[in-house]
Design an enzyme around this catalytic site. Structure first.
Site, mmCIF file in Angstrom:
data_model
loop_
_atom_site.group_PDB
_atom_site.id
_atom_site.type_symbol
_atom_site.label_atom_id
_atom_site.label_comp_id
_atom_site.label_asym_id
_atom_site.label_seq_id
_atom_site.Cartn_x
_atom_site.Cartn_y
_atom_site.Cartn_z
ATOM 1 C CE LYS A 183 19.680 26.450 16.961
ATOM 2 N NZ LYS A 183 19.115 26.292 18.308
HETATM 3 C C1 PLP Z 1 19.519 20.309 15.522
HETATM 4 C C2 PLP Z 1 18.300 21.095 15.870
HETATM 5 N N1 PLP Z 1 17.162 20.862 15.218
HETATM 6 C C3 PLP Z 1 16.051 21.558 15.475
HETATM 7 C C4 PLP Z 1 16.020 22.535 16.428
HETATM 8 C C5 PLP Z 1 14.760 23.279 16.706
HETATM 9 O O1 PLP Z 1 14.911 24.656 16.461
HETATM 10 P P1 PLP Z 1 13.812 25.677 16.976
HETATM 11 O O2 PLP Z 1 14.096 25.963 18.410
HETATM 12 O O3 PLP Z 1 13.965 26.901 16.101
HETATM 13 O O4 PLP Z 1 12.490 25.031 16.781
HETATM 14 C C6 PLP Z 1 17.182 22.833 17.137
HETATM 15 C C7 PLP Z 1 17.198 23.861 18.179
HETATM 16 O O5 PLP Z 1 18.059 23.923 19.020
HETATM 17 C C8 PLP Z 1 18.348 22.092 16.852
HETATM 18 O O6 PLP Z 1 19.491 22.340 17.499
#
Ligand code: PLP
Length: 385
Positions: A183
């Protein structure tokens, strides 16, 4: 040069970050503690909000925010069909049914289709700011007010994104951000939630740590009491000081990171705009700032040899990392079986999912690295740079 692997994404970690992690390790306090507190305060100042809840991931944040709504099995949450499966999983794990709507050419939820998806069972709308491009939020919030629905924004990809002149996270109902290493800023893994709802705040504070009514730092600090109560079985979603040690300095550099991403994204557009067979990102007409978490293109040539899958193989052969964000989540086995989704339900998403690739994009990527990607793309389409 071609033997050196060019990753699709790589975090940029400053000396200050390495020193902070080292200091954290040497301090003997690795779990939730003073660095998490400082990170939360810094995030709150960045978003200009009174409080931010740090967590182990954005998935945890989506889960807790939806859990806080006390969803029942017949309840529906409307989201986009073009997202990471974590968005849908969180709805299901919070006990509700995901209702999907297709995307428009910006690859975000087609808000024109939102109202007709609302039923008597709808409890919340969950827009996803895909790739870091903001969803058209005004109509979303207008419909939410009209039908008395909650809005939980999946802003996992959207730290630093602006809708009109407002930063995502600084207004609205509830937003969830991710600090995964891919990210725009990272804490190793991690995430946070911002909400303006007092009941949700209380639930998240308690549910992120076993349902206990005070966090570990208070419990173990000198002035804190050892006693606590459990008001509901909770989860183990508390961020570690070790993660916050990384996040603290990333936040200082976030603007610089976004500027670098924006520069590279513009450069991709300039160099690739005349190439037949690909579709570049389409931007909405409303004012916004894209945070360029991802730079996605569609391999949209009709020629079978120029398919997306062949493109990915070509880049792999040249040692260039490529991302696939995302496969259409409604076509995964669980979602087909459990909710009866099938091919043809969301045609725009299905088409995009068969054509999309994410090109390498990260703050430390050099223009030489980028030229290598551009040359490889041109080669694939039969043109030398
Ligand atoms: C649109 C979206 N939602 C949720 C997530 C979940 O994030 P995390 O990996 O921090 O749990 C991601 C991760 O890529 C994402 O792109």
């Amino acid at each position: 040069m071609e033997n050196i692997f060019l990753p699709f994404s790589k975090p940029s970690l400053s000396q200050a970050t390495l020193d902070e992690v080292n200091a954290c390790l040497q301090s003997g306090w690795l779990t939730t503690g003073p660095r998490v507190k400082k990170f939360e305060e810094k995030l709150a100042a960045y978003f200009k909000v009174p409080e931010v809840f740090s967590l182990t991931s954005a998935t945890a944040g989506l889960h807790l925010a939806l859990k806080a709504l006390n969803l029942q099995p017949d309840d529906e949450v409307i989201t986009t069909s073009m997202t990471f499966v974590a968005t849908l999983n969180a709805i299901v794990l919070a006990g509700a049914k995901p209702v999907l709507i297709d995307i428009d050419e910006t690859l975000n939820m087609d808000v024109a289709q939102l109202e007709k998806a609302i039923t008597a069972h709808t409890r919340a709308i969950l827009p996803v700011h895909f790739t870091g491009l903001p969803v058209d939020l005004d109509p979303v919030y207008t419909l939410a007010r009209k039908y008395k629905l909650r809005v939980i924004e999946d802003a996992a990809q959207a730290i630093g994104t602006y809708y009109k002149n407002k930063m995502i996270g600084s207004f609205g109902d509830t937003q969830i951000f991710s600090f995964h290493p891919n990210k725009n800023m990272t804490s190793g893994e991690g995430g946070c939630v911002i909400t303006r709802d007092k009941i949700m705040s209380k639930k998240i504070r308690v549910l992120r740590f076993h349902g206990i009514d005070r966090d570990a730092f208070n419990r173990f600090s000198k002035e804190g009491s050892q006693l606590y109560d459990v008001i509901e079985p909770g989860f183990k979603y508390n961020m570690l000081d070790l993660q916050a040690a990384i996040g603290l300095h990333q936040l200082d550099q976030l603007e610089e990171f976004i500027e670098k991403r924006t520069h590279l994204a513009k450069r991709y557009c300039n160099f690739l705009e005349k190439l037949n067979g690909i579709t570049l990102p389409r931007l909405p007409s409303y004012p916004h700032r894209h945070s360029w978490h991802l730079f996605t293109i569609l391999i949209s040539s009709e020629k079978p040899l120029l398919s997306r899958d062949n493109f990915m193989q070509h880049m792999k052969n040249l040692n260039i990392g490529i991302g696939l964000h995302y496969q259409a989540p409604h076509l995964f086995t669980y979602y087909r079986k459990q909710f009866g989704f099938k091919e043809g339900d969301f045609p725009n998403t299905e088409k995009v999912a068969s054509q999309i690739v994410s090109l390498p994009l990260f703050p430390d990527m050099t223009t030489q690295d980028q030229d290598r990607v551009i040359t490889a793309i041109k080669q694939f389409f039969g043109k030398t740079a």
